[in-house]
Design a protein around this motif. Sequence first.
Motif, PDB file in Angstrom:
ATOM      1  N   VAL A  77      -5.358  -1.752  -3.905  1.00  0.00           N
ATOM      2  CA  VAL A  77      -4.796  -1.943  -2.903  1.00  0.00           C
ATOM      3  C   VAL A  77      -3.273  -1.314  -2.959  1.00  0.00           C
ATOM      4  CG1 VAL A  77      -3.334  -3.475  -1.091  1.00  0.00           C
ATOM      5  CG2 VAL A  77      -5.702  -3.941  -1.847  1.00  0.00           C
ATOM      6  N   MET A  78      -2.480  -1.744  -4.107  1.00  0.00           N
ATOM      7  CA  MET A  78      -1.022  -1.548  -4.321  1.00  0.00           C
ATOM      8  C   MET A  78      -1.091   0.458  -4.390  1.00  0.00           C
ATOM      9  SD  MET A  78       0.311  -3.548  -7.449  1.00  0.00           S
ATOM     10  CE  MET A  78       1.500  -2.217  -7.775  1.00  0.00           C
ATOM     11  N   SER A  79      -2.090   0.858  -5.077  1.00  0.00           N
ATOM     12  CA  SER A  79      -2.223   2.241  -5.245  1.00  0.00           C
ATOM     13  C   SER A  79      -2.311   3.193  -4.134  1.00  0.00           C
ATOM     14  CB  SER A  79      -2.941   2.827  -6.568  1.00  0.00           C
ATOM     15  OG  SER A  79      -4.283   2.214  -6.115  1.00  0.00           O
ATOM     16  N   GLY A  80      -3.037   2.311  -3.104  1.00  0.00           N
ATOM     17  CA  GLY A  80      -3.608   3.074  -1.973  1.00  0.00           C
ATOM     18  C   GLY A  80      -5.075   3.394  -2.246  1.00  0.00           C
ATOM     19  N   VAL A 135       3.971   0.073   6.601  1.00  0.00           N
ATOM     20  CA  VAL A 135       3.327  -1.302   6.775  1.00  0.00           C
ATOM     21  C   VAL A 135       4.481  -2.269   5.946  1.00  0.00           C
ATOM     22  CG1 VAL A 135       1.485  -3.081   6.628  1.00  0.00           C
ATOM     23  CG2 VAL A 135       1.413  -0.799   7.419  1.00  0.00           C
ATOM     24  N   ASN A 160      -3.239  -6.564   5.624  1.00  0.00           N
ATOM     25  CA  ASN A 160      -2.217  -6.754   4.657  1.00  0.00           C
ATOM     26  C   ASN A 160      -1.238  -7.900   4.854  1.00  0.00           C
ATOM     27  OD1 ASN A 160      -3.294  -4.880   3.062  1.00  0.00           O
ATOM     28  ND2 ASN A 160      -1.695  -3.264   3.353  1.00  0.00           N
ATOM     29  N   MET A 185      -5.060   2.809  10.422  1.00  0.00           N
ATOM     30  CA  MET A 185      -3.861   2.349  10.073  1.00  0.00           C
ATOM     31  C   MET A 185      -3.828   0.945  10.453  1.00  0.00           C
ATOM     32  SD  MET A 185      -1.470   3.391   8.570  1.00  0.00           S
ATOM     33  CE  MET A 185      -0.418   5.106   8.872  1.00  0.00           C
ATOM     34  N   ILE A 224      -5.552  -1.643   8.382  1.00  0.00           N
ATOM     35  CA  ILE A 224      -4.791  -1.681   7.160  1.00  0.00           C
ATOM     36  C   ILE A 224      -3.714  -2.644   7.238  1.00  0.00           C
ATOM     37  CG2 ILE A 224      -3.619  -0.610   5.334  1.00  0.00           C
ATOM     38  CD1 ILE A 224      -5.710   1.795   5.976  1.00  0.00           C
ATOM     39  N   ALA A 225      -3.194  -2.289   8.350  1.00  0.00           N
ATOM     40  CA  ALA A 225      -1.909  -3.357   8.430  1.00  0.00           C
ATOM     41  C   ALA A 225      -2.352  -4.930   8.923  1.00  0.00           C
ATOM     42  CB  ALA A 225      -1.263  -2.912  10.002  1.00  0.00           C
ATOM     43  N   SER A 254       0.807  -1.112   0.014  1.00  0.00           N
ATOM     44  CA  SER A 254       0.073  -0.044   0.165  1.00  0.00           C
ATOM     45  C   SER A 254       0.893   1.364  -0.095  1.00  0.00           C
ATOM     46  CB  SER A 254      -0.649   0.034   1.261  1.00  0.00           C
ATOM     47  OG  SER A 254      -1.408   1.334   1.386  1.00  0.00           O
ATOM     48  N   LEU A 255       0.761   2.168  -0.818  1.00  0.00           N
ATOM     49  CA  LEU A 255       1.566   3.494  -1.154  1.00  0.00           C
ATOM     50  C   LEU A 255       0.999   4.143  -0.103  1.00  0.00           C
ATOM     51  CD1 LEU A 255       1.827   4.301  -4.741  1.00  0.00           C
ATOM     52  CD2 LEU A 255       3.528   3.416  -3.201  1.00  0.00           C
ATOM     53  N   ALA A 256      -0.343   4.152   0.484  1.00  0.00           N
ATOM     54  CA  ALA A 256      -0.955   4.923   1.370  1.00  0.00           C
ATOM     55  C   ALA A 256      -0.337   4.803   2.790  1.00  0.00           C
ATOM     56  CB  ALA A 256      -2.406   4.872   1.280  1.00  0.00           C
ATOM     57  N   ASN A 257       0.329   3.548   2.880  1.00  0.00           N
ATOM     58  CA  ASN A 257       0.439   3.103   4.227  1.00  0.00           C
ATOM     59  C   ASN A 257       2.025   2.460   3.868  1.00  0.00           C
ATOM     60  OD1 ASN A 257       0.684   2.698   6.729  1.00  0.00           O
ATOM     61  ND2 ASN A 257      -0.834   0.886   6.858  1.00  0.00           N
ATOM     62  N   ALA A 309      -7.197   1.698   0.467  1.00  0.00           N
ATOM     63  CA  ALA A 309      -6.694   2.222   1.853  1.00  0.00           C
ATOM     64  C   ALA A 309      -7.481   3.537   1.826  1.00  0.00           C
ATOM     65  CB  ALA A 309      -5.469   2.216   2.192  1.00  0.00           C
ATOM     66  N   LYS A 310      -7.430   4.551   0.820  1.00  0.00           N
ATOM     67  CA  LYS A 310      -7.829   5.766   1.081  1.00  0.00           C
ATOM     68  C   LYS A 310      -9.461   5.690   1.087  1.00  0.00           C
ATOM     69  CE  LYS A 310      -3.994   8.398  -0.360  1.00  0.00           C
ATOM     70  NZ  LYS A 310      -3.225   8.718  -1.610  1.00  0.00           N
TER      71      LYS A 310
END
Lengths: 156, 898
Positions: free
Chosen positions: B723-726, A156, B898, B891, B894-895, A150-153, B729-730
């Motif tokens: 997921v990769m690009s965020g 991690v 993943n 956060m 998300i952690a 995740s780029l946003a995070n 998550a956003k």
Amino acid sequence: MPANNNFITFVVDGQLFGVPATEVMELTRFHELTRVPLAPPAVAGLINLRGQVVTAVDMRRRLELRPRPEGQQPMNVVLRREDVLVSLLVDQVGEVIALDDSTFEPVPDTLRGIARELVRGIHKLPCRLLLLLDPSKVIAGLAVGPRRQSLANPAV
Amino acid sequence: MEQMEEILVDFLVEAGENLDRLDQDLVRLEQSPDDKKIIGNVFRALHTIKGSSGFFAFKRLEKVAHAGESLLGKIRDGKLTLNADMVTTLLTTLDRLREIVRGVEGAKAEPGGDDAGLISALHALAEGKTVEVAKRGAPVAPPALTPPARVTAPAPASANLDSFLRDFLAESHENLDALDRAFVSLEQTPADRAQLSNVFRTLHTLKGSSGFFGFGRLEKVAHAAESLLGKLRTGELQLNGAMTTTLLETVDGIRETLKHIELTGQESAKDFSATIGVLNQLAEGKALTAPAVEKKVATVAPTPNPLTPALSPAGGEGEKAQAAPASQPSAAGSTVRVDVALLDKLMNLVGELVLARNRLLPFAVNHENAAFTSATQRLDGITTELQERVMKTRMQPINHVWSKFPRLVRDLSTQCGKQVNLVMEGTDTELDRTLLDAIKDPLTHLVRNCVDHGIESPDARVAAGKPAAGRLLLRAYHESGLVVIEISDDGAGINLTRVRQKAVEKGFLKSEDAARLTDRQATDLIFLPGFSTAESTTSVSGRGVGMDVVKTNVESSGGSIELSTVLGAGTTLRLKIPLTLAIVPALFVGCGGERFAIAQTSLLELVRLDPSQNESRIEDVSGAPVCRLRGKLLPLVFLKRELQLEPRAGDCQSPAPAQPVTIVVLQSEGHRFGLVVDEVHDTEEIVVKPVGALLKGIPAFAGATILGNGSVALILDIAGLAVMSGVAAKLRERQPVADAPAPLVANPDEKSLLLFHMGGVEHMAILLDLVTRLEKFPRTRIERSGGREVLQYDGGIMPLVRVADFVEGCRATVDSADTLDVVVHHAKQQAVGLVVGQIKDIVTATLRVTDAPRQRGLLGSTVVNDQITGVLDVPAILRAAHLEDATPKLMPIIAAKN
């Protein structure tokens, strides 16, 4: 001579390498490669081997040798490991030779770098040395782990 | 020998199927104990198992099945009424049988064991005594659902005889067929001696063999027919229509008996005495009286298959075989058992054929030769049809998985002391067997969960004003190329408050964050690894896969799972599974000189943004590129950037305002985003190939395929890209905005906004409702207290919060001016001064929650005067300021995910 002492030989950047013939499914000419973004540098891409998608490993890059000269097409040494097909891109495929333990020597201390990890031992052939590769190690180091989820995070 | 093995394998497969069927039937029977049809089914299934076991000399199986059969026989005859104890004991019997069958499968011989207790319990029940039925304490693990293993069995002691028997059966079938033909032809030429002699010999052989195997009834009927034929052969009698009819019926009768022998190793109870009587009568030269023929027609003709009631279902076909009219030939005649591996191989080959066809088609288009073109078109058509048909062979009704559930639910509910009515709808919905396998475990887990946690105890239900028996509904249906499976219960529902608490206790998130979660997000927590709200692990749940594993399994099959719950009213889980994984329609896009495939299931639309038109351009919300699509913000992902493809001149490596861009609007697992690519190619049906273990770790790719020109192309994994690009998550973070508890955005009506500028971000706004006063303070009035900036204001001390410090993308302000613009906000009784950059305006705007990626400190963004404007999340900023901890909200989730 039992078949399991046969080795397929090939040349990468002037050096002669060998893998056990039992691990090799076939030898083929060059196939068009499809590059895989985000893959490790040694993964040259994917090839279509009669309908099967095979991951091709550039042995020059895998062994951290000089890049292949422009215009020189590599050959494929296709290995089958537990139903997974992997192709080693080599400069040139040599003959199949039968070897026994009499010419075998463990890896000399002088062998440096990545080759030291990937080479199982050395066979002293009459006119040159053959580096015996451990196919599982050649492949194992390449598997892509979970990465950059995740780029946003980035923490991690 | 080989034949023997085949018979044994067939027996094992059939026994397994019969047992599974029995499970269902018994549970159904408990609901409607008087259903004669089910009782009959159960009885026959047990009888078949008994018979076949006897044939193989599996004594334990035979004895247990026999004891069960006796009990059922009494129930069938109405001498006993089925009660719960009987059902439980019978289910135990099934388990025992299954255990032995599995033993046979593994060891190729019957395992040792003592069934005396069980058998005596069955006998006692059959005699009408009550039996102390042990609570089925140890829950029955769902049977390990192994496909019928190929068994190589050492020959049982009777192997030689059995192979004789088999020869006899095969030979007799051939003979009977010959007889059929002979009788019909004799009807035309009644005096054909040679033919009559043939028939006579054939019947004689049959009689002799039957005698050898001790099939007395067969022997007798064959003998009677033979006597008649003898007289016909010698010319003593003349063949007539009545004789032919009777003889043909005799052949039918013999054929049925042979089938029964084939299935059970025993002669059926079919009584041939009537037929024999007629045959003898005919042989004595008596013309049959009309009533006799009439009668014969009445008893035999309407049921050309008079043995059907005694025959077991031909196994294998489950419902279909049961439903098939009795007059049809046995299922064995119209279906073939095929090794699944063979089907898979066939599927692969068809995949190859499709690819080869794809390669050939372009040639045909460019070719002048009409014959070649038409041949290619024909090939094209056939390939397409072949593909469809082969796909069809791999489809199985979902009932293959569901059929285990009635039993499972019954056992679990008994064990938990609950009452559950299982309702299944759409049991014939078909999906690919690979997928069926993949969802078997997740579904089982979900059903267990529903019974264990979802549905309350009868007392609690009655207290809540619900019927004592809970309802568990399984529904399956097709919807836009997907199979939807719903599992819903009318139980207690999930207490989301409790879920939030649990998440805090487990350290997944902070309590204030938990309170902010929407209900939808809170339900998502359930899918986190290691999350359970169960107060204690019971023997039912608390083992096996958790909900996280369920989700993972479902998603790895290309499916998705949603949960919705209403406290007190129940929970619904909705699984969406693709029909098949093997061949999917896909869109090809180009980026950085490469071609990538995108499965069309995630494709929403294609958009081309031309910057020369003002309202369509890529805008930047604090570093996150977005564009407006019909008034809504669409987060953008640049494929080239994600895949780290080297930029070329003119490519849209970054939002270059001058360049038109092509956007593929995608949706995956609830995330909607635009994928910016260089170009869009055609759509094509692709065969998904695994990318190989080496590249599994790259989340961007779902697999590879082979193009028409023989080269390999990668298939993008949309969920992985999100997921990769965020974006994922956003979007996850953004969701609280949608129905945040604060009065802020709860109401989408027009709101007054105070606009201001702040370092780094031009357009910011705060809801005017939150503003008490606007003040300008000279910088010199700022004092420091307790490590923070404060002001004396309105007779008290007002802390100052520099908003820029808490909003993502803002630069900390450097006080250049002598005065500060401060928005005074009252949080409860305390006045707080929000230091904003420069107050600009107050506007009234429709506050809409946008799809823009959520940024820290912002509720979201809205469009004011054609400008994208970030709206401050004041409560979050205050919390962050007071806690001096500005950790992004979710956060930890998300952690963990993943």
